[in-house]
Write a protein that holds these residues in place. Structure first.
Motif, PDB file in Angstrom:
ATOM      1  N   LYS A   1     -11.840   9.080   2.314  1.00 30.11           N
ATOM      2  CA  LYS A   1     -11.352   7.986   1.157  1.00 30.11           C
ATOM      3  C   LYS A   1     -11.642   6.721   1.361  1.00 30.11           C
ATOM      4  O   LYS A   1     -12.315   5.371   0.795  1.00 30.11           O
ATOM      5  N   ASN A   2     -11.519   6.211   2.728  1.00 32.01           N
ATOM      6  CA  ASN A   2     -11.871   4.983   3.073  1.00 32.01           C
ATOM      7  C   ASN A   2     -13.049   4.780   2.707  1.00 32.01           C
ATOM      8  O   ASN A   2     -12.973   3.544   2.892  1.00 32.01           O
TER       9      ASN A   2
ATOM     10  N   ASP B   1      -1.240   5.919   1.249  1.00 31.92           N
ATOM     11  CA  ASP B   1      -2.960   6.037   0.835  1.00 31.92           C
ATOM     12  C   ASP B   1      -3.276   4.863   2.621  1.00 31.92           C
ATOM     13  O   ASP B   1      -4.252   4.215   2.828  1.00 31.92           O
TER      14      ASP B   1
ATOM     15  N   VAL C   1       1.316  -1.102  -0.317  1.00 33.32           N
ATOM     16  CA  VAL C   1      -0.003   0.027  -0.294  1.00 33.32           C
ATOM     17  C   VAL C   1       0.594   1.002   0.279  1.00 33.32           C
ATOM     18  O   VAL C   1       1.613   1.185   0.524  1.00 33.32           O
TER      19      VAL C   1
ATOM     20  N   PHE D   1     -15.504   5.539   1.127  1.00 34.54           N
ATOM     21  CA  PHE D   1     -15.605   5.896  -0.532  1.00 34.54           C
ATOM     22  C   PHE D   1     -15.178   4.662  -0.939  1.00 34.54           C
ATOM     23  O   PHE D   1     -15.147   4.027  -1.734  1.00 34.54           O
ATOM     24  N   ASN D   2     -13.922   3.729  -0.612  1.00 36.06           N
ATOM     25  CA  ASN D   2     -13.221   2.475  -0.575  1.00 36.06           C
ATOM     26  C   ASN D   2     -14.404   1.198  -0.431  1.00 36.06           C
ATOM     27  O   ASN D   2     -14.479   0.236  -1.279  1.00 36.06           O
ATOM     28  N   GLY D   3     -14.826   1.811   0.234  1.00 39.57           N
ATOM     29  CA  GLY D   3     -15.356   0.289   1.748  1.00 39.57           C
ATOM     30  C   GLY D   3     -16.540   0.495   0.493  1.00 39.57           C
ATOM     31  O   GLY D   3     -17.772  -0.494   0.193  1.00 39.57           O
TER      32      GLY D   3
ATOM     33  N   GLU E   1     -20.770   6.314   6.829  1.00 34.17           N
ATOM     34  CA  GLU E   1     -21.331   5.367   5.429  1.00 34.17           C
ATOM     35  C   GLU E   1     -23.210   5.508   6.016  1.00 34.17           C
ATOM     36  O   GLU E   1     -23.734   5.241   5.250  1.00 34.17           O
TER      37      GLU E   1
ATOM     38  N   ALA F   1     -18.347   5.270  -6.679  1.00 34.56           N
ATOM     39  CA  ALA F   1     -18.022   6.496  -6.354  1.00 34.56           C
ATOM     40  C   ALA F   1     -17.091   7.229  -6.844  1.00 34.56           C
ATOM     41  O   ALA F   1     -16.434   6.815  -7.564  1.00 34.56           O
TER      42      ALA F   1
ATOM     43  N   THR G   1     -14.773  10.913  -7.410  1.00 37.17           N
ATOM     44  CA  THR G   1     -14.044  11.873  -6.396  1.00 37.17           C
ATOM     45  C   THR G   1     -13.561  12.821  -7.350  1.00 37.17           C
ATOM     46  O   THR G   1     -13.000  13.243  -8.375  1.00 37.17           O
TER      47      THR G   1
ATOM     48  N   GLU H   1     -17.358   0.845  -2.086  1.00 36.14           N
ATOM     49  CA  GLU H   1     -17.776   0.956  -3.780  1.00 36.14           C
ATOM     50  C   GLU H   1     -17.480  -0.790  -3.668  1.00 36.14           C
ATOM     51  O   GLU H   1     -17.690  -0.895  -4.443  1.00 36.14           O
ATOM     52  N   LYS H   2     -16.804  -1.265  -2.864  1.00 38.82           N
ATOM     53  CA  LYS H   2     -16.299  -2.657  -2.673  1.00 38.82           C
ATOM     54  C   LYS H   2     -17.599  -3.109  -2.370  1.00 38.82           C
ATOM     55  O   LYS H   2     -17.963  -4.670  -2.890  1.00 38.82           O
TER      56      LYS H   2
END
Ligand SMILES: Nc1ncnc2c1ncn2[C@@H]1O[C@H](COP(=O)(O)OP(=O)(O)OP(=O)(O)O)[C@@H](O)[C@H]1O
Ligand SMILES: [Mg+2]
Length: 236
Positions: A147-148, A107, A103, A150-152, A123, A161, A163, A154-155
């Motif tokens: 960011k964290n 990030d 990583v 949004f990543n979650g 969330e 998502a 940005t 999207e997964k």
């Protein structure tokens, strides 16, 4: 925001199952209200006022046994666990941190009580389509937390998502173009999310666009209609 949080918590998988007898349902509803009330109103106050709000709210519900807060803990100590139907320490949601060489440094997100708390509230609100605005001093981790989240999301496969970073040069036309690019054309002038998904847009540094002649910021005007202030993030 209070109503949206309540709606979101009640619609979590399993929240309305196996609650048991009537008294417990009442207790769950009261405690869910308290949790949403604390974050809906208290999330947006600055650090100095938090203690005053804490003292005020602690005694506010003394008359209602179902809504009474666990003694000896500050207001922000617990979250509403919709599986056990009880206020439970945020520690339960804290992921174990393990260093991953792959990583990139910028990030990396080290989970802290605040990344967990603010991330969770953000969330929950996004799940019910409630816009979120995060304010706070520079460097406190607003971008990192968002960011964290949004990543979650999207997964999870339920969200697309997007940005965007606003700068002094950002124009309203460009803002509209970027948003439309992520949407599907449903009819000639109607855009929407891909079937079965919701589009969520993260706009970083939303205050940046330069003022036009009358003092407005056109890219912000474009999105203003859907924005409400929700909380103030303080140092992590
Ligand atoms: N929990 C965390 N784990 C790891 N790094 C973090 C964490 N929180 C913040 N950081 C790092 O601290 C720096 C500042 O955080 P960030 O950019 O999110 O702040 P910000 O509140 O968005 O600031 P600004 O208002 O200037 O945009 C970044 O390099 C970020 O990666
Ligand atoms: Mg930032």
């Amino acid at each position: 925001m209070v109503c949206s949080l309540i709606e979101s918590l009640f619609s979590m998988p399993g929240a309305m199952e196996k609650i048991g007898e009537k008294l417990k349902v009442r207790n769950f509803i009261c405690q869910t209200f308290i949790f949403s009330y604390i974050w809906g109103l208290g999330g947006n106050i600055n650090e100095d006022s938090r203690e005053k709000f804490d003292v005020y709210v602690q005694s506010q519900f003394d008359d209602c046994a179902d809504a009474r807060l666990p003694p000896g803990q500050d207001l922000w100590y617990n979250f509403m666990d919709t599986q056990t139907h009880r206020l439970t320490s945020w520690q339960k949601l804290m992921p174990e941190y393990s260093y991953d060489k792959k990583v990139p440094f910028f990030d990396i997100l080290v989970p802290t009580l605040d990344t967990v708390r603010f991330g969770y509230i953000m969330e929950r609100l996004l799940y019910v389509g409630h816009p979120v605005l995060v304010t706070g001093d520079t460097g406190v981790g607003k971008t990192a937390v968002a960011k964290n989240v949004f990543n979650g999301l999207e997964k999870s496969g339920l969200f697309v998502a997007v940005t965007m970073n606003f700068s002094a040069q950002t124009s309203s036309v460009r803002t509209q173009e970027i948003i439309e690019l992520k949407l599907e054309r449903k009819k000639k002038t109607l855009f929407g999310a891909p079937v079965g998904k919701k589009v969520i847009i993260f706009i970083d540094d939303v205050n940046m666009p330069k003022l036009e002649i009358y003092g407005a910021q056109p890219p912000i005007e474009l999105i203003r209609k859907r924005c409400y202030c929700t909380w103030h993030l303080v140092a992590l």
